[in-house]
Design a protein around this motif. Structure first.
Motif, PDB file in Angstrom:
ATOM      1  N   LYS A 159      11.099 -56.164  26.178  1.00  7.95           N
ATOM      2  CA  LYS A 159       9.822 -56.621  26.734  1.00  7.95           C
ATOM      3  C   LYS A 159      10.056 -57.677  27.820  1.00  7.95           C
ATOM      4  O   LYS A 159       9.310 -57.730  28.813  1.00  7.95           O
ATOM      5  CB  LYS A 159       8.937 -57.197  25.632  1.00  7.95           C
ATOM      6  N   ALA A 160      11.095 -58.490  27.646  1.00 10.26           N
ATOM      7  CA  ALA A 160      11.418 -59.479  28.677  1.00 10.26           C
ATOM      8  C   ALA A 160      11.846 -58.781  29.967  1.00 10.26           C
ATOM      9  O   ALA A 160      11.484 -59.210  31.070  1.00 10.26           O
ATOM     10  CB  ALA A 160      12.524 -60.406  28.186  1.00 10.26           C
ATOM     11  N   MET A 161      12.603 -57.700  29.835  1.00 13.38           N
ATOM     12  CA  MET A 161      13.006 -56.939  31.019  1.00 13.38           C
ATOM     13  C   MET A 161      11.787 -56.356  31.719  1.00 13.38           C
ATOM     14  O   MET A 161      11.697 -56.352  32.954  1.00 13.38           O
ATOM     15  CB  MET A 161      13.986 -55.830  30.623  1.00 13.38           C
ATOM     16  N   GLU A 162      10.855 -55.858  30.934  1.00 12.06           N
ATOM     17  CA  GLU A 162       9.644 -55.255  31.512  1.00 12.06           C
ATOM     18  C   GLU A 162       8.807 -56.298  32.246  1.00 12.06           C
ATOM     19  O   GLU A 162       8.256 -56.033  33.321  1.00 12.06           O
ATOM     20  CB  GLU A 162       8.824 -54.594  30.411  1.00 12.06           C
ATOM     21  N   SER A 163       8.716 -57.496  31.677  1.00 10.87           N
ATOM     22  CA  SER A 163       7.861 -58.524  32.270  1.00 10.87           C
ATOM     23  C   SER A 163       8.463 -59.119  33.537  1.00 10.87           C
ATOM     24  O   SER A 163       7.736 -59.613  34.404  1.00 10.87           O
ATOM     25  CB  SER A 163       7.598 -59.639  31.249  1.00 10.87           C
ATOM     26  N   ARG A 164       9.794 -59.061  33.660  1.00 11.63           N
ATOM     27  CA  ARG A 164      10.441 -59.705  34.815  1.00 11.63           C
ATOM     28  C   ARG A 164      10.822 -58.716  35.911  1.00 11.63           C
ATOM     29  O   ARG A 164      11.288 -59.121  36.973  1.00 11.63           O
ATOM     30  CB  ARG A 164      11.679 -60.470  34.351  1.00 11.63           C
ATOM     31  N   ALA A 165      10.652 -57.445  35.656  1.00 14.21           N
ATOM     32  CA  ALA A 165      11.017 -56.445  36.666  1.00 14.21           C
ATOM     33  C   ALA A 165       9.959 -56.402  37.769  1.00 14.21           C
ATOM     34  O   ALA A 165       8.766 -56.535  37.501  1.00 14.21           O
ATOM     35  CB  ALA A 165      11.156 -55.082  36.014  1.00 14.21           C
ATOM     36  N   PRO A 166      10.361 -56.210  39.019  1.00 14.32           N
ATOM     37  CA  PRO A 166       9.406 -56.154  40.135  1.00 14.32           C
ATOM     38  C   PRO A 166       8.546 -54.895  40.150  1.00 14.32           C
ATOM     39  O   PRO A 166       7.503 -54.857  40.803  1.00 14.32           O
ATOM     40  CB  PRO A 166      10.308 -56.209  41.370  1.00 14.32           C
ATOM     41  N   SER A 167       8.974 -53.865  39.422  1.00 16.33           N
ATOM     42  CA  SER A 167       8.210 -52.620  39.324  1.00 16.33           C
ATOM     43  C   SER A 167       8.275 -52.126  37.884  1.00 16.33           C
ATOM     44  O   SER A 167       9.119 -52.580  37.101  1.00 16.33           O
ATOM     45  CB  SER A 167       8.772 -51.558  40.282  1.00 16.33           C
ATOM     46  N   PRO A 168       7.393 -51.200  37.498  1.00 13.86           N
ATOM     47  CA  PRO A 168       7.348 -50.770  36.088  1.00 13.86           C
ATOM     48  C   PRO A 168       8.679 -50.190  35.589  1.00 13.86           C
ATOM     49  O   PRO A 168       9.279 -49.332  36.252  1.00 13.86           O
ATOM     50  CB  PRO A 168       6.246 -49.698  36.094  1.00 13.86           C
ATOM     51  N   VAL A 169       9.115 -50.686  34.452  1.00 26.02           N
ATOM     52  CA  VAL A 169      10.333 -50.189  33.809  1.00 26.02           C
ATOM     53  C   VAL A 169      10.092 -50.116  32.303  1.00 26.02           C
ATOM     54  O   VAL A 169       9.113 -50.650  31.787  1.00 26.02           O
ATOM     55  CB  VAL A 169      11.559 -51.103  34.086  1.00 26.02           C
ATOM     56  N   THR A 170      11.003 -49.454  31.612  1.00 23.59           N
ATOM     57  CA  THR A 170      11.006 -49.437  30.149  1.00 23.59           C
ATOM     58  C   THR A 170      12.188 -50.266  29.685  1.00 23.59           C
ATOM     59  O   THR A 170      13.339 -49.969  30.041  1.00 23.59           O
ATOM     60  CB  THR A 170      11.133 -47.999  29.612  1.00 23.59           C
ATOM     61  N   GLY A 171      11.920 -51.290  28.908  1.00 25.12           N
ATOM     62  CA  GLY A 171      13.007 -52.164  28.477  1.00 25.12           C
ATOM     63  C   GLY A 171      13.941 -51.502  27.486  1.00 25.12           C
ATOM     64  O   GLY A 171      15.161 -51.559  27.616  1.00 25.12           O
ATOM     65  N   LEU A 172      13.367 -50.871  26.442  1.00 23.61           N
ATOM     66  CA  LEU A 172      14.173 -50.240  25.392  1.00 23.61           C
ATOM     67  C   LEU A 172      13.648 -48.843  25.141  1.00 23.61           C
ATOM     68  O   LEU A 172      12.446 -48.645  24.966  1.00 23.61           O
ATOM     69  CB  LEU A 172      14.098 -51.056  24.097  1.00 23.61           C
ATOM     70  N   TYR A 173      14.561 -47.884  25.129  1.00 28.81           N
ATOM     71  CA  TYR A 173      14.167 -46.521  24.751  1.00 28.81           C
ATOM     72  C   TYR A 173      15.098 -46.004  23.667  1.00 28.81           C
ATOM     73  O   TYR A 173      16.318 -46.097  23.776  1.00 28.81           O
ATOM     74  CB  TYR A 173      14.182 -45.550  25.929  1.00 28.81           C
TER      75      TYR A 173
END
Length: 428
Positions: free
Chosen positions: A180-194
């Protein structure tokens, strides 16, 4: 990056082919009917192995059937072939399906052939991995491509979120939090954990259970074993993924998202490592890490496939044995591991520098799987006529969790009831 096919050809052609007893005379040429799965992963490999084998055995031709998508589809084709007397001579089956076939009279024990060659140790097989091909004390298959579950890490995304790729959290709630931290800090939509929950044979669902010290089937019994604290925990973990907002992606779609740089951490099979390295091509930092164990007694189910001889004709069996011995031997396993990411079942290939020794030194992402050998366990197969149907039933229930349509508390009793309804009477 994995070795190109041309390099593997030069490696193979420079090796001494371990020759056993000639299967047939030159004037009695045999054409082997061979079935394998997952063409996107295995097409070029199987064609290369067949070419090298027939060069050394001109009296044996290898003819491949059209490969099928996955292990369940291969199993259905083989079971239909038993009815129509049209089974392949050699099949590369999911490790979890050996019992399914043997209980129906499909498969040739290889023990006599192995004994004639001096035993499993002389042939170079890891005892732990060779055991994966046994059923009730007999050797029906030999390890061709063994996989373990690992974490695929986009190290750039982890660092951007303030994490350390070399010291990742080792619990799923913490990994979800990092995602979730990766998702919140990414400049565009990403999935943090799959989490690749839909892997064939409920493999990564089983992985959660066994990593917690549990069992799909009760040890020494055919009764279900996931009606336990470990099973409950596994379902709760899938529910956690669903509630975190993890999208429900097809297996190929998730992998493409990872190599495109839009997934930070992906739990998946090592089978994709070579392809991932090639597709990423250095565009971002990539490494693999061991799958988290949730209990000191936790294990990981060995995935992948074994090579089995299905022919009932003595001469065809002998020819099929020569092929199985080659593809699971040092030369075959060198090509297999370097071109895919699966773990080799033959230690001769791993221990010799000119085979895989140098390769592993320069490809550390491939070594993660080898490090997990001490904790490998069974990939459970359900007994009875409904074995394949049970896989689909479990898949339906787990999908409801990862899509947040149901809860673990509701799912466990329904899952137990639905699986028991499909089990043989003596196993309920």
């Amino acid at each position: 990056m994995s070795l190109p096919v041309a390099v593997c050809r030069r490696i193979l052609s420079g090796m001494i082919i371990l020759s056993g007893i000639t299967a047939v005379h030159a004037d009695e040429k045999i054409t082997l009917d061979v079935l394998y799965t997952t063409p996107g992963t295995f097409n070029s490999l199987h064609k290369e192995l067949a070419r090298r084998f027939t060069e050394a055995h001109p009296d044996i031709e290898v003819k491949f059937r059209n490969p099928v998508k996955g292990y369940e589809e291969a199993a259905q084709e083989i079971l239909r072939g038993q009815i129509t007397n049209s089974m392949p001579d050699v099949a590369f089956n999911g490790i979890n399906q050996i019992g399914l076939f043997v209980e129906r009279g499909i498969g040739t024990p290889l023990d006599a052939y192995i004994h004639r060659e001096g035993g499993l140790d002389k042939l170079g097989y890891y005892p732990t991995l060779a055991k994966l091909g046994t059923w009730k004390g007999k050797q029906y298959g030999l390890p061709f491509a063994v996989s373990t579950p690992v974490l695929y890490i986009n190290t750039d995304m982890v660092k951007a979120a303030g994490g350390d790729p070399d010291r990742l959290p080792n619990t799923w709630p913490e990994l979800v939090k990092l995602g979730k931290a990766m998702e919140s800090r990414a400049p565009s939509p990403v999935t943090g954990l799959y989490y690749q929950w839909e892997q064939t044979g409920n493999w990564l669902f089983q992985t959660l259970i066994t990593s917690k010290g549990g069992h799909m089937l009760q040890p020494g019994s055919c009764k279900i074993g996931f009606n336990s604290d470990a099973g409950k925990w596994a379902l709760q973990t899938l529910e956690l993924f669903g509630k975190s907002g993890m999208p429900n992606l097809a297996l190929g779609q998730a992998r493409q998202s990872f190599v495109s740089g839009t997934v930070g951490i992906m739990a998946d099979s090592t089978s994709y490592v070579a392809a991932a390295e090639k597709q990423i091509g250095g565009t971002f930092g990539f490494k693999t890490m061991p799958f988290p164990l949730a209990d000191a007694k936790g294990q990981l189910p060995a995935g992948g496939n074994v090579a089995m001889v299905l022919s009932k004709d003595a001469k065809r069996q002998a020819a099929a044995w020569e092929y199985v011995k080659f593809v699971t031997g040092p030369q075959g396993q060198t090509a297999m591991a370097s071109l895919t990411g699966y773990m080799p079942g033959n230690k001769i290939a791993v221990e010799h520098a000119e085979l895989l020794g140098n390769f592993y030194t320069s490809h550390p992402n491939h070594t993660t799987s080898l490090k997990q050998v001490p904790v490998l366990g069974e990939w459970a197969s359900f007994p009875g006529e409904n074995s394949l149907k049970i896989i689909e039933v479990i898949k339906g229930h787990t999908e409801a969790l990862v899509t947040a349509r149901d809860t673990a508390a509701n799912t466990l009793p329904k899952l137990v009831q639905d699986v028991n309804a499909l089990m043989p009477a003596e196993c309920r």
